[in-house]
Design an enzyme around this catalytic site. Sequence first.
Site, PDB file in Angstrom:
ATOM      1  NE  ARG A   1      46.182  44.662  39.457  1.00 42.15           N
ATOM      2  CZ  ARG A   1      45.466  45.561  38.944  1.00 42.15           C
ATOM      3  NH1 ARG A   1      46.141  46.668  38.976  1.00 42.15           N
ATOM      4  NH2 ARG A   1      44.811  44.840  38.471  1.00 42.15           N
TER       5      ARG A   1
ATOM      6  N   GLY B   1      38.132  39.993  42.405  1.00 38.50           N
ATOM      7  CA  GLY B   1      37.374  40.678  41.183  1.00 38.50           C
ATOM      8  C   GLY B   1      38.822  41.405  41.069  1.00 38.50           C
ATOM      9  CD  GLU B   2      40.524  44.189  37.422  1.00 40.42           C
ATOM     10  OE1 GLU B   2      40.849  42.809  37.591  1.00 40.42           O
ATOM     11  OE2 GLU B   2      41.665  44.441  38.081  1.00 40.42           O
TER      12      GLU B   2
ATOM     13  CD  GLU C   1      36.518  32.607  45.329  1.00 42.41           C
ATOM     14  OE1 GLU C   1      37.196  32.045  45.787  1.00 42.41           O
ATOM     15  OE2 GLU C   1      36.741  33.436  44.516  1.00 42.41           O
TER      16      GLU C   1
ATOM     17  CB  CYS D   1      42.032  36.596  43.735  1.00 48.78           C
ATOM     18  SG  CYS D   1      42.941  36.608  42.161  1.00 48.78           S
TER      19      CYS D   1
ATOM     20  CG  HIS E   1      39.217  32.825  42.416  1.00 49.01           C
ATOM     21  ND1 HIS E   1      38.366  33.411  42.918  1.00 49.01           N
ATOM     22  CD2 HIS E   1      40.036  32.575  41.514  1.00 49.01           C
ATOM     23  CE1 HIS E   1      39.356  34.706  42.072  1.00 49.01           C
ATOM     24  NE2 HIS E   1      40.135  34.424  41.383  1.00 49.01           N
TER      25      HIS E   1
ATOM     26  CB  ILE F   1      40.688  33.922  37.497  1.00 43.25           C
ATOM     27  CG1 ILE F   1      40.604  31.559  37.923  1.00 43.25           C
ATOM     28  CG2 ILE F   1      40.053  34.884  36.292  1.00 43.25           C
ATOM     29  CD1 ILE F   1      38.680  32.322  38.183  1.00 43.25           C
ATOM     30  NE  ARG F   2      43.042  39.829  33.370  1.00 43.82           N
ATOM     31  CZ  ARG F   2      42.763  40.668  34.277  1.00 43.82           C
ATOM     32  NH1 ARG F   2      41.717  40.638  35.222  1.00 43.82           N
ATOM     33  NH2 ARG F   2      43.440  41.792  34.332  1.00 43.82           N
TER      34      ARG F   2
HETATM   35  N1  GLN Z   1      43.713  40.293  38.382  1.00 48.33           N
HETATM   36  C1  GLN Z   1      42.954  40.851  39.095  1.00 48.33           C
HETATM   37  C2  GLN Z   1      43.453  41.997  39.695  1.00 48.33           C
HETATM   38  O1  GLN Z   1      44.806  42.690  39.683  1.00 48.33           O
HETATM   39  C3  GLN Z   1      42.940  39.627  40.410  1.00 48.33           C
HETATM   40  C4  GLN Z   1      42.266  38.696  39.208  1.00 48.33           C
HETATM   41  C5  GLN Z   1      40.999  37.987  39.931  1.00 48.33           C
HETATM   42  O2  GLN Z   1      40.636  38.520  41.836  1.00 48.33           O
HETATM   43  N2  GLN Z   1      40.853  36.773  39.687  1.00 48.33           N
HETATM   44  O3  GLN Z   1      42.970  42.697  40.759  1.00 48.33           O
END
Ligand code: GLN
Length: 200
Positions: free
Chosen positions: A106, A47-48, A171, A79, A169, A133-134
């Site tokens: 990050r 997530g973030e 999941e 992540c 991920h 993902i990012r």
């Molecule tokens: N870019 C997100 C962060 O800095 C992590 C991305 C993710 O969990 N898919 O928290």
Amino acid sequence: MRIAVLALQGAFAEHERILSELGISSFEIRQRPDLGRSFDGLIIPGGESTVQGKLLRELTLFLPLRDAIASGLPVFGTCAGLLLLARRIRNDDRAHLATMDITAVRNAYGRQLGSFHTEADFQGIGRIPMTFIRAPYIEEASGDATVLATVNGQIVAARQGNQLVTAFHPELDQDLSVHAYFASMIEKNMKTEWKAASAG
Ligand code: GLN
């Protein structure tokens, strides 16, 4: 065995789906009273990391969870979860739970390669799908932290005692093996605790 899934933000439902496919019971941690339930392991989803870190502090979940992890509660961070567990984040002023001896970067793959899918070897499992993902990667694993997987020379999975992290991920793929690996970490831990309890 029961696994708690931190459900403040991000991809927690996907972890719950995999756990139920493995026949493992789980429940969500959303508020402080949820910590009153007993559980054998914790998943911190993607997530973030900044949002989850802020909510952990505001909801007063931060200190009890940090202390539980530091005392050996098995934890699996994916992540953003990896970033929350990292002792240092190179391009962020703030570390969060900081229980694992890794330095993470990050959004490490830049805008062009923000999201991608690949396959690579995971130590103790074999070749598995990996969806990024990012994602962060781990720049350095020190102390007792050991590397479990690399992609293009960068560390994307690591373990330190009862702490497991992946930059990708699992999941979001159909493969259940990383969650099964985490479940076996928990099982070993439960046996050790049982032994310690019966010895005392
Ligand atoms: N870019 C997100 C962060 O800095 C992590 C991305 C993710 O969990 N898919 O928290």
